[in-house]
Design an enzyme around this catalytic site. Structure first.
Site, PDB file in Angstrom:
ATOM      1  N   CYS A  54      37.181  74.937  74.172  1.00 32.36           N
ATOM      2  CA  CYS A  54      37.539  75.146  75.576  1.00 32.36           C
ATOM      3  C   CYS A  54      39.057  75.215  75.720  1.00 32.36           C
ATOM      4  O   CYS A  54      39.767  74.315  75.243  1.00 32.36           O
ATOM      5  CB  CYS A  54      36.991  74.020  76.439  1.00 32.36           C
ATOM      6  SG  CYS A  54      37.465  74.134  78.176  1.00 32.36           S
ATOM      7  N   GLN A  71      18.097  63.368  84.025  1.00 35.89           N
ATOM      8  CA  GLN A  71      18.953  63.550  82.860  1.00 35.89           C
ATOM      9  C   GLN A  71      19.527  64.961  82.841  1.00 35.89           C
ATOM     10  O   GLN A  71      18.812  65.932  83.095  1.00 35.89           O
ATOM     11  CB  GLN A  71      18.172  63.293  81.581  1.00 35.89           C
ATOM     12  CG  GLN A  71      17.769  61.844  81.383  1.00 35.89           C
ATOM     13  CD  GLN A  71      18.920  60.964  80.937  1.00 35.89           C
ATOM     14  OE1 GLN A  71      19.969  61.449  80.534  1.00 35.89           O
ATOM     15  NE2 GLN A  71      18.725  59.657  81.000  1.00 35.89           N
ATOM     16  N   CYS A 117      22.857  53.681  78.435  1.00 40.21           N
ATOM     17  CA  CYS A 117      23.888  54.720  78.340  1.00 40.21           C
ATOM     18  C   CYS A 117      25.262  54.118  78.050  1.00 40.21           C
ATOM     19  O   CYS A 117      26.241  54.859  77.953  1.00 40.21           O
ATOM     20  CB  CYS A 117      23.929  55.560  79.618  1.00 40.21           C
ATOM     21  SG  CYS A 117      24.216  54.616  81.119  1.00 40.21           S
TER      22      CYS A 117
END
Length: 398
Positions: free
Chosen positions: A94, A207, A328
């Site tokens: 990127c 998700q 998480c």
């Protein structure tokens, strides 16, 4: 990934007291040390820890301080020049990734296999430091991305005054104009898992990696091995993703109860899991006041801060044979695993999934089961010093 939380009145942050002269903008060379929890590596400069982004362990880099004063215990910095590169360094795909640019990605400069190695190192280190466990961790790839890109099925952009799309810098509200985010998926999320379509609110939690729901459902079911006739409790249940498949496994002779803080998600879970009990409310409060008695199985899928002691102790009070903890945040997981251990539950297995490539985030599914206590263990532990947590555990288990 963390889910939306009920609205709370936010407090204005206290002004940080000056700790000495600012070092922001200062540059110096460092040898980069181990990866840390949060998308940085740890280096040292004149005895002080420096948390360096855009670097890799073993590299020598020039850094520029982004946060720090003379009185701080540690500084934050970006690697702005690579003097000696790691073999795992790659060109960022990127153009907006890197120092003083978009802060959405932590590891675009790292080969994808090594990103997973770094995440495994962090999970293992948190379990060792906070739970006293040595665990071999492997972070598994999940189908649904393209070499770590194009997986984010929900994407939000900020906008500049001229209307251009933008992303925020790391730990900042400052905006960076972007043409596109390479993490964004070409199509929005589908809510179909193993052929089952789930009702989800437009702004509700789901998700974001397209392969995540099936991977997590499979891991939870494999860990718990639910049997017909068993009772299951799904905490932080969302719209009932895990409960739907648990309900099918325990069949009509068993039972499933779901607790979820978001009322709309809880309402939808009733439609997604017919026949299950759905309770909307704060999980710790609901467990303390409702749903009494024993449960054979528990699923914990808390927000990023983890379940915490109040919930863990309510869970172990129900004496489940197995708990599947979906996490998480590895630090919160390790802290809660240590609390489970105080009450006789051991970490039986752990799987980790790369649901957030190019970032430092990682999802884990941990299986906790009640540890068997042998006579030898009891005799040895009963000889422990008064106040030893092991002694309290033994007395409570006999």
């Amino acid at each position: 990934m963390s889910r939306p939380q009920p609205h709370r009145r936010t407090r204005r942050p206290r002004e940080r007291k000056a700790r000495g002269a600012s070092r922001v903008g200062e540059r110096f060379e460092v040898e980069v040390g181990p990866v840390g929890h949060g998308g940085f590596c740890v280096a040292r400069h004149e005895g002080r820890a420096v948390f360096v982004r855009h670097a890799l362990p073993g590299e020598r880099v020039e850094v520029e301080v982004t946060e720090g004063t003379d009185g701080d215990r540690f500084w934050r910095a970006d690697a702005v020049e690579i003097l000696s590169a790691s073999p795992h360094r790659v060109p960022a795909p990127c153009p907006f990734a890197g120092p003083d640019a978009c802060g959405g990605c932590d590891f675009q400069h790292v080969s994808l296999p090594h990103q997973r190695d770094l995440k495994a190192t962090v999970v293992a280190e948190q379990l060792r430091r906070l739970a006293g466990l040595d665990v071999d961790v492997v972070v598994e790839a999940v189908p649904g991305d393209a070499d770590g890109l194009h997986w984010r099925t929900r994407q939000r952009y900020a906008h500049l005054p001229d209307g251009r799309r933008a992303m925020r810098k790391h730990r900042s509200h400052e905006l960076v104009a972007v043409d596109e985010c390479l993490l964004e998926a070409p199509s929005p999320a589908t809510h179909v898992v193993h052929g089952v379509e789930f009702a989800v609110a437009d702004d509700g939690f789901w998700q974001v990696h397209p392969g995540a729901p099936e991977a997590l459902v499979d891991a939870v079911l494999e860990a718990l091995d639910p049997q017909p006739g068993e009772s299951a409790l799904d905490l932080y249940a969302g719209v009932g993703l895990f409960s739907h498949f648990l309900s099918a496994a325990v069949d009509p002779t068993g039972s499933v109860a779901m607790v979820e803080g978001d009322r709309e998600a809880s309402r939808l879970s009733e439609a997604n899991v017919p026949g299950a009990v759905a309770v909307a409310g704060d999980v710790a409060t609901v467990l303390a006041c409702e749903l009494p008695g024993h449960q054979d199985l528990v699923v914990l899928d808390p927000p990023r801060e983890g379940a915490k002691r109040a919930v863990v102790e309510q869970v172990v009070a129900r004496s489940p044979r197995a708990v599947a903890y979906v996490a998480c945040d590895p630090a919160a997981l390790a802290r809660d695993v240590a609390i489970f251990a105080e009450h006789g539950y051991r970490l039986d297995s752990l799987r980790a999934f790369d649901l957030f490539p190019m970032t430092h985030h990682v999802e884990c599914v941990a299986l906790l089961t009640k540890a068997a206590l042998t006579c030898g263990d009891a005799i040895g532990l009963l000889g422990a010093e008064p106040g030893n947590p092991a002694l309290r555990l033994t007395l409570g288990s006999l």
